[in-house]
Design an enzyme around this catalytic site. Structure first.
Site, mmCIF file in Angstrom:
data_model
loop_
_atom_site.group_PDB
_atom_site.id
_atom_site.type_symbol
_atom_site.label_atom_id
_atom_site.label_comp_id
_atom_site.label_asym_id
_atom_site.label_seq_id
_atom_site.Cartn_x
_atom_site.Cartn_y
_atom_site.Cartn_z
ATOM 1 N N ASP A 227 -8.973 -8.708 -35.334
ATOM 2 C CA ASP A 227 -9.781 -7.714 -36.352
ATOM 3 C C ASP A 227 -10.365 -6.439 -35.593
ATOM 4 O OD1 ASP A 227 -10.741 -7.244 -39.169
ATOM 5 O OD2 ASP A 227 -12.651 -7.385 -38.120
ATOM 6 N N GLU A 287 -5.009 -5.248 -34.988
ATOM 7 C CA GLU A 287 -5.202 -4.387 -36.008
ATOM 8 C C GLU A 287 -5.483 -2.971 -35.565
ATOM 9 O OE1 GLU A 287 -8.068 -2.985 -40.002
ATOM 10 O OE2 GLU A 287 -9.094 -4.235 -38.328
HETATM 11 C C1 GLC Z 1 -10.719 -5.185 -40.580
HETATM 12 C C2 GLC Z 1 -10.206 -6.003 -41.930
HETATM 13 C C3 GLC Z 1 -11.087 -5.692 -42.926
HETATM 14 C C4 GLC Z 1 -12.674 -5.753 -42.783
HETATM 15 C C5 GLC Z 1 -13.123 -5.019 -41.342
HETATM 16 C C6 GLC Z 1 -14.162 -5.535 -40.981
HETATM 17 O O1 GLC Z 1 -10.498 -3.664 -41.020
HETATM 18 O O2 GLC Z 1 -9.268 -5.961 -42.181
HETATM 19 O O3 GLC Z 1 -10.811 -6.259 -44.313
HETATM 20 O O4 GLC Z 1 -13.513 -5.336 -43.886
HETATM 21 O O5 GLC Z 1 -12.225 -5.244 -40.561
HETATM 22 O O6 GLC Z 1 -14.291 -7.099 -40.431
#
Ligand code: GLC
Ligand code: CA
Length: 565
Positions: A227, A287
């Protein structure tokens, strides 16, 4: 003598495990399991509720493994199901080594893992490594006093006079600094104040978080989706970010996140995480929001020693069906040297059905987009519900919004509830998701847009996904073939060849609302056969087996055929 020496040196350097895991290829060409797998993202709150409290759970997921298998899914990424106060619906983790009771227990997790294994489905966990919940025992200790053992596990700083330490704003609105009155210092949070950033410069944090990954690997998980990897490190001097003109949707000044994202230190952590992943034959998905391919490239690592699967989100930025734009993106990613990872949607983005749809031909366009990302070279990551054409169902009133950013940013930003509504299984109440009250409303369209109905309709979006995935799994050219762009000046039809030795698959996607005629000369690619054998088409007029030099396409239709020498 020399061999012994080499063996010893390899052993000492810890190389053995790496070499071992790299030999676990799925074919003679050295492909790894994740290169031939189709990944599917599950938002556990919304997938299937087994105990009728209105919130999906792990047993619910387990009850749908047959469905996932028959769809053609090989790995599921479950967004965070750890104990959490659910401020950010699980992305605020209060214990990294457990399951939140609302989703089940560790025993349920182990059972899911076992059952998934017998279905040939691997499990990927979501690793929220930038921040924890403010209710995590680490943060509770950290904020308890300036001298607490875990004070330095988070980012504490003095203010500048009575102001915050600098001008950084949270990506979820407001200052990125929150004052803790008890200890008189600010702590930093890139996201909500309830999501304090961990201090990755502290070796104890590094070690504790690495132990978390080992703990899950021992339980049998096949990898992690990392993440918000961009946000792990911040400038030690806390320099102000450059301010741009105007305000953002939360009313904060626009800024470039120059000093609090994408710092080079991130890559050191990624390389270390990769070593541990390799020891476990596991995959790391990132991500990785990147502005272009050069940025994306960095996440693979200079020696392919960072993320195996940095997500390419660049398709999600193409907001119209533009063959030239898609061609550019595909070519760039394809030439970047890594294994592409195509994503159309996820739990943070408006559903692809709405984003690419023109309001009139959305069904056909959903099939078209499926054919695009499921036939390209690389690994696709699907988002639950995409395969039945689920739409966004955004809240209409501010008081109905669950996702906090939707309340802060209302009405410009309605939050992410719309893309997180319950999976539509059948036409029974609440789409068969729950017999309780679902945590988010199920749109009325569920009566027709649901798994059970679509399974019965041969031309449904779901059946197109099933056919595409089946084809992808057995067709060598689709799995491993090169990507060769065709007819690159055609403004309406996106076409390419996937070429593998003596085989090739021709993919033709009419991205326009008009019928189109296309003609290919594949001789320069070594395929001089004049006809293609139809593998899949979404055209009402049937197989269109046909002439490669004269192919008629219906509006927004797909033609996929095998060509030979
Ligand atoms: C990432 C996740 C998102 C979340 C953020 C904070 O972007 O995909 O859903 O709110 O991280 O953890
Ligand atoms: Ca439940």
């Amino acid at each position: 003598m020399f061999c012994k020496f080499v063996a010893l040196a390899l052993f000492i350097s810890g190389f053995c495990s790496t070499v071992f895991s790299q030999t676990q290829a799925v074919d003679s060409e050295g492909h790894q399991w994740w290169q031939h797998a189709v990944f599917y993202e599950i938002y556990p709150r919304s997938f299937m509720d087994s105990n009728n409290d209105g919130i999906g759970d792990l047993n619910g997921i387990a009850s749908k493994l047959d469905y996932l298998k028959s769809l053609g899914v090989d790995a599921i990424w479950i967004t965070p199901c750890y104990p959490s106060p659910q401020v950010d619906f699980g992305y605020d983790v209060s214990d990294y080594e457990n399951i939140d009771p609302m989703y089940g227990t560790l025993a349920d997790f182990d059972r899911l893992q076992q059952e998934a294994k017998t279905h040939g489905i691997r499990i990927i966990m979501d690793f929220v490594l930038n921040h924890s919940s403010d209710q995590h025992a680490w943060f509770i200790d950290s904020r308890s006093s300036r001298t607490s053992a875990k004070r330095d596990w988070y980012m504490w700083h003095d203010g500048k006079g009575s102001a915050e330490p600098n001008n950084w704003v949270s990506t979820f609105g407001g200052s990125a600094w929150t004052m803790d009155f008890k200890t008189g210092q600010y702590y930093y949070h890139y996201f909500y104040p309830q999501q304090p950033d961990l201090n990755w410069r502290n070796p104890a944090v590094h070690d504790a978080m690495f132990d978390v990954t080992r703990w899950w690997y021992k339980r049998g998980v096949a990898g992690f989706r990392l993440d918000a990897v961009d946000t792990l490190f911040e400038d030690p001097e806390l320099r102000d970010n450059p301010v741009l003109p105007g305000l953002n949707k939360y009313g904060d000044p626009n800024e470039t996140d120059l000093y609090n994202t994408k710092l080079p230190e991130v890559h050191v952590v990624l390389r270390d995480l990769r070593k541990v992943a390799d020891e476990n034959n596991a995959v790391l998905i990132g991500e990785t929001w990147t502005k272009d391919v050069n940025e994306l490239k960095q996440y693979y690592g200079d020696h392919s020693n960072e993320l195996q699967m940095p997500m390419d989100f660049m398709f999600t930025k193409v907001d119209r069906l533009s063959p030239p734009e898609f061609r550019r993106q595909i070519a760039a990613v394809d030439s970047a040297g890594g294994w592409p990872v195509f994503v159309l949607s996820n739990h943070d983005i408006v559903r692809s059905y709405v984003r690419y749809g023109d309001g009139q031909n959305n069904q056909a366009i959903a099939k078209l987009m499926a054919a695009l990302y499921l036939t390209l070279r690389g690994t696709p990551i699907m988002y639950y519900g995409e395969e039945i054409g689920m739409q966004n169902t955004d809240p209409v009133r501010k008081e109905d919004v669950k996702d906090p950013i939707g309340r802060v940013g209302w009405p410009q930003e309605k939050g992410r509830d719309g893309e997180r509504t319950p999976m539509q299984w059948d036409d029974s109440p609440n789409a068969g998701f729950t017999r309780g009250t679902p945590w988010l409303p199920v749109p009325l369209i569920y009566k027709t847009v649901n798994v059970a109905s679509e399974l019965k309709d041969p031309s449904s979006i779901l059946n197109v996904y099933r056919s595409l995935l089946a084809l992808r799994h057995q067709n060598r050219a689709l799995l491993d073939g090169d990507y060769v762009a065709l007819n690159e000046n055609d403004p309406n039809v996106l076409s390419y060849l996937r070429r593998y030795k003596n085989e090739a698959v021709l993919v033709v996607l009419n991205m326009s609302s008009q019928p189109q005629q296309v003609s290919f000369d594949l001789a320069p690619q070594g395929f001089d056969g004049k006809t293609a054998r139809s593998l899949l088409t979404t055209m009402a007029t049937g197989s269109q087996a046909g002439s490669v030099s004269h192919l008629s396409l219906e509006p927004f239709s797909v033609y996929i055929g095998a060509v030979s020498k």
